[in-house]
Design a protein around this motif. Structure first.
Motif, PDB file in Angstrom:
ATOM      1  N   THR A   1       0.832  -1.204   0.000  1.00 54.68           N
ATOM      2  CA  THR A   1       0.000   0.000   0.000  1.00 54.68           C
ATOM      3  C   THR A   1       0.865   1.251   0.000  1.00 54.68           C
ATOM      4  O   THR A   1       0.614   2.205  -0.756  1.00 54.68           O
TER       5      THR A   1
ATOM      6  N   ASN B   1       2.607   1.681  -3.456  1.00 53.73           N
ATOM      7  CA  ASN B   1       1.675   2.169  -4.472  1.00 53.73           C
ATOM      8  C   ASN B   1       1.286   3.623  -4.237  1.00 53.73           C
ATOM      9  O   ASN B   1       1.131   4.398  -5.179  1.00 53.73           O
ATOM     10  N   ALA B   2       1.136   4.003  -2.970  1.00 50.37           N
ATOM     11  CA  ALA B   2       0.777   5.387  -2.652  1.00 50.37           C
ATOM     12  C   ALA B   2       1.851   6.357  -3.122  1.00 50.37           C
ATOM     13  O   ALA B   2       1.546   7.406  -3.702  1.00 50.37           O
TER      14      ALA B   2
ATOM     15  N   LEU C   1      -6.707   3.812  -3.686  1.00 45.45           N
ATOM     16  CA  LEU C   1      -6.267   2.732  -2.808  1.00 45.45           C
ATOM     17  C   LEU C   1      -7.344   2.229  -1.848  1.00 45.45           C
ATOM     18  O   LEU C   1      -7.223   1.123  -1.323  1.00 45.45           O
ATOM     19  N   THR C   2      -8.376   3.014  -1.621  1.00 45.08           N
ATOM     20  CA  THR C   2      -9.355   2.625  -0.606  1.00 45.08           C
ATOM     21  C   THR C   2     -10.757   2.398  -1.144  1.00 45.08           C
ATOM     22  O   THR C   2     -11.566   1.735  -0.488  1.00 45.08           O
TER      23      THR C   2
ATOM     24  N   ARG D   1     -11.121   4.162 -11.178  1.00 44.03           N
ATOM     25  CA  ARG D   1      -9.835   3.542 -11.510  1.00 44.03           C
ATOM     26  C   ARG D   1      -9.591   3.609 -13.018  1.00 44.03           C
ATOM     27  O   ARG D   1      -8.496   3.952 -13.479  1.00 44.03           O
TER      28      ARG D   1
ATOM     29  N   LEU E   1      -5.233  -2.919  -4.875  1.00 38.20           N
ATOM     30  CA  LEU E   1      -3.950  -2.219  -4.859  1.00 38.20           C
ATOM     31  C   LEU E   1      -3.310  -2.172  -3.478  1.00 38.20           C
ATOM     32  O   LEU E   1      -2.226  -1.616  -3.318  1.00 38.20           O
ATOM     33  N   THR E   2      -3.973  -2.755  -2.489  1.00 38.76           N
ATOM     34  CA  THR E   2      -3.302  -2.932  -1.202  1.00 38.76           C
ATOM     35  C   THR E   2      -2.580  -4.276  -1.150  1.00 38.76           C
ATOM     36  O   THR E   2      -1.828  -4.535  -0.216  1.00 38.76           O
TER      37      THR E   2
END
Length: 234
Positions: free
Chosen positions: A74, A77-78, A95-96, A103, A143-144
């Motif tokens: 996470t 990616n952030a 991400l959340t 997306r 994506l986490t």
């Protein structure tokens, strides 16, 4: 003479590392030298508004912040996403939120900005990684759990240490950009009027570019109608 003693057990935190240690592991950089990345990470991990959970242990009146191994993807990616999209709100949503349309929209914007370039803001782009970045970003994968490819040879946050974000720097090159590039850069920066003006110069056979040209026209007309309504009420 040996005397039996009792030793207090130490909490098991083998799977935790400090954020500077994680950044060094993931990107090979020293966080203390890159204030822009540090500031973004502070936003990502802030106690009330952040979206990456951290562990805070108070040691001599000072918080010792660590992050679990299961949050490394996470965090990675952030940082990569923030290098392109700049806004913490956008990164948080990607991400959340389980929002496929959002997306897909962000992947399309990334494609318009990144594809067909060797560099962005003087930063070399990695062709294979760029394609995989866009593909995974526009998919439904978590994506986490799944790590994006980093399309940048050097993170934009490192190059743009002056406080200018990626989109602002991109706009600074507007004179050298194509009309579609300029249109998308203004749109990403949230300036719908400038995006609309640039859209008037766009003539493209690219379906995605034309889709956003129509979207910008629609948003601009709606904003103009709203402004006219407010003016009539004064």
């Amino acid at each position: 003479m040996w005397k039996e003693c009792w030793i207090m057990p130490v909490p098991n935190n083998e799977n935790r590392m400090s954020i500077p240690e994680v950044i060094s592991l993931l990107f090979g950089i020293k966080l203390s030298r890159h204030k822009k990345i540090k500031d973004c990470l502070d936003n990502f991990t802030r106690e009330k508004s952040g979206f990456i959970p951290v562990h805070r242990d108070t040691v001599v009146h000072k918080d010792n912040i660590t992050i679990s191994h299961d949050q490394h993807t996470t965090l990675f990616n952030a940082v990569v996403l923030q290098g392109l999209f700049s806004e913490t709100r956008t990164v948080r949503r990607l991400l959340t939120e389980n929002n496929h349309d959002f997306r897909k929209q962000m992947a399309e914007l990334a494609e318009i900005i990144l594809i067909g370039r060797n560099t962005l803001l003087g930063i070399s782009l990695l062709p294979t990684e760029t394609l995989e970045f866009i593909e995974v970003l526009g998919s439904d994968v978590d994506l986490t759990q799944v790590r994006l490819k980093n399309p940048f040879e050097t993170l934009p946050q490192i190059v743009l240490e002056s406080g200018m974000n990626t989109i602002q720097a991109f706009l600074a090159q507007t004179a050298a950009l194509s009309a579609s590039d300029s249109m998308m850069a203004h749109y990403l920066a949230g300036d719908i009027e400038m995006a609309w003006k640039a859209a008037q110069q766009v003539s493209s056979g690219n379906e995605t570019v034309n889709k956003y040209k129509s979207l910008i026209k629609k948003e601009y007309e709606e904003a103009s109608e709203f402004d006219e309504l407010l003016a009539s009420l004064e």
